[in-house]
Scaffold this motif. Structure first.
Motif, short mmCIF file in Angstrom:
data_model
loop_
_atom_site.label_atom_id
_atom_site.label_comp_id
_atom_site.label_asym_id
_atom_site.label_seq_id
_atom_site.Cartn_x
_atom_site.Cartn_y
_atom_site.Cartn_z
N LEU A 268 12.32 -25.33 -6.64
CA LEU A 268 13.62 -25.71 -7.21
C LEU A 268 13.98 -27.13 -6.81
O LEU A 268 14.44 -27.93 -7.64
CB LEU A 268 14.70 -24.73 -6.74
N LEU A 269 13.76 -27.49 -5.56
CA LEU A 269 14.03 -28.85 -5.08
C LEU A 269 13.15 -29.87 -5.80
O LEU A 269 13.63 -30.92 -6.23
CB LEU A 269 13.77 -28.93 -3.57
N LYS B 216 24.35 -29.75 -2.08
CA LYS B 216 25.56 -29.39 -2.83
C LYS B 216 25.22 -28.94 -4.24
O LYS B 216 25.76 -27.93 -4.73
CB LYS B 216 26.50 -30.59 -2.88
N GLU B 217 24.32 -29.65 -4.92
CA GLU B 217 24.03 -29.35 -6.32
C GLU B 217 23.09 -28.16 -6.49
O GLU B 217 22.99 -27.61 -7.59
CB GLU B 217 23.45 -30.59 -7.01
N LEU B 218 22.41 -27.76 -5.41
CA LEU B 218 21.52 -26.60 -5.48
C LEU B 218 22.06 -25.40 -4.72
O LEU B 218 21.42 -24.34 -4.71
CB LEU B 218 20.14 -26.98 -4.94
N GLY B 219 23.21 -25.55 -4.08
CA GLY B 219 23.78 -24.44 -3.33
C GLY B 219 23.05 -24.12 -2.05
O GLY B 219 23.06 -22.97 -1.59
N PHE C 147 23.51 -21.19 -10.84
CA PHE C 147 24.51 -22.18 -10.40
C PHE C 147 23.98 -23.60 -10.59
O PHE C 147 24.67 -24.46 -11.15
CB PHE C 147 24.83 -21.94 -8.92
N ALA C 148 22.75 -23.86 -10.17
CA ALA C 148 22.19 -25.20 -10.26
C ALA C 148 21.92 -25.60 -11.70
O ALA C 148 22.12 -26.75 -12.09
CB ALA C 148 20.91 -25.28 -9.43
N LEU D 38 17.44 -29.94 -15.49
CA LEU D 38 16.91 -28.93 -14.57
C LEU D 38 16.90 -27.57 -15.26
O LEU D 38 15.93 -26.81 -15.13
CB LEU D 38 17.77 -28.89 -13.30
N TYR D 39 17.97 -27.26 -15.99
CA TYR D 39 18.05 -25.99 -16.73
C TYR D 39 16.87 -25.87 -17.69
O TYR D 39 16.21 -24.83 -17.77
CB TYR D 39 19.38 -25.96 -17.48
#
Length: 217
Positions: free
Chosen positions: A9-10, A29-32, A166-167, A174-175
């Motif tokens: 994910l990163l 913050k943007e990835l929770g 969320f991200a 990214l989606y």
């Protein structure tokens, strides 16, 4: 050392950010995630060669070096860098285009196998996501990441990481990559083929690809 779901994910988030400057606090913050989780994930990706280190030039000015050291920034001598994106952003690391593409397209779906759930409400993914709008008509086999705030009903599949919905909602690029990755994980042959082509173009845009054969007839 094993890669964790948040590590991929990163890496995909760094692809989505492109040449934008980022900090571990921003990634977290943007990835929770926590900042320490983001840092640890980047380190694992470096060891796995999914990311590459950028090396900054060592400042010649003694006063500048002193200021950097006072901020716990340790400059190093400049090394030869390769690739069109080599440290253009000033970020400490960048995606390794070819290796990341190879892993996502050919290996990651066998490592991060999703669990499936009954019909549920959630965020659309795979061929049901916006990345496939106008390509595949919606049907009874729509896929979603289960989410309490989702507005689409479909077959639930476990996201790569619990923070994926969320991200993804915050970052369209990214989606798209996460939905395409899910098409590799749960899609049919046609959907997987399309996802491979589109992910390759996003993750490794600088590698020439052979032209597709012309349709018969």
């Amino acid at each position: 050392m094993l890669l964790k779901p948040q590590d991929l994910l990163l890496a995909l988030k760094l692809v989505a950010l492109g040449s934008e400057r980022w900090t571990y606090a921003r990634l977290a913050k943007e990835l929770g995630l926590s900042a320490s989780e983001a840092h640890a994930g980047v380190q694992r990706c470096l060891r796995s060669s999914l990311l590459l280190e950028n090396v900054a030039a060592y400042p010649a000015d003694e006063a500048t070096r002193a200021v950097l050291l006072s901020q716990d920034i340790y400059p190093v001598m400049q090394r030869r860098r390769r690739g069109p994106q080599a440290n253009a952003s000033g970020n400490p690391v960048r995606p390794h285009d070819r290796f990341l593409a190879e892993f996502v397209i050919h290996g990651a779906r066998f490592v991060f196998v999703p669990d499936r759930t009954p019909m549920t409400v959630g965020v659309p993914t795979s061929h049901s996501a916006p990345a496939f709008a106008g390509v595949f008509a919606p049907g009874s086999n729509d896929y979603v990441w289960p989410h309490p705030n989702g507005q689409v009903r479909g077959l639930g599949i476990e996201p790569l990481h619990p923070n994926v919905p969320f991200a993804a909602i915050q970052d369209g690029k990214l989606y798209e990559m996460l939905a395409l990755f899910d098409a590799l994980r749960v899609g049919r042959a046609r959907e997987r083929g399309m996802a491979m082509d589109r992910l390759a173009a996003i993750l490794d845009p600088h590698t020439p690809r052979p032209p597709k054969p012309a349709p018969k007839g």
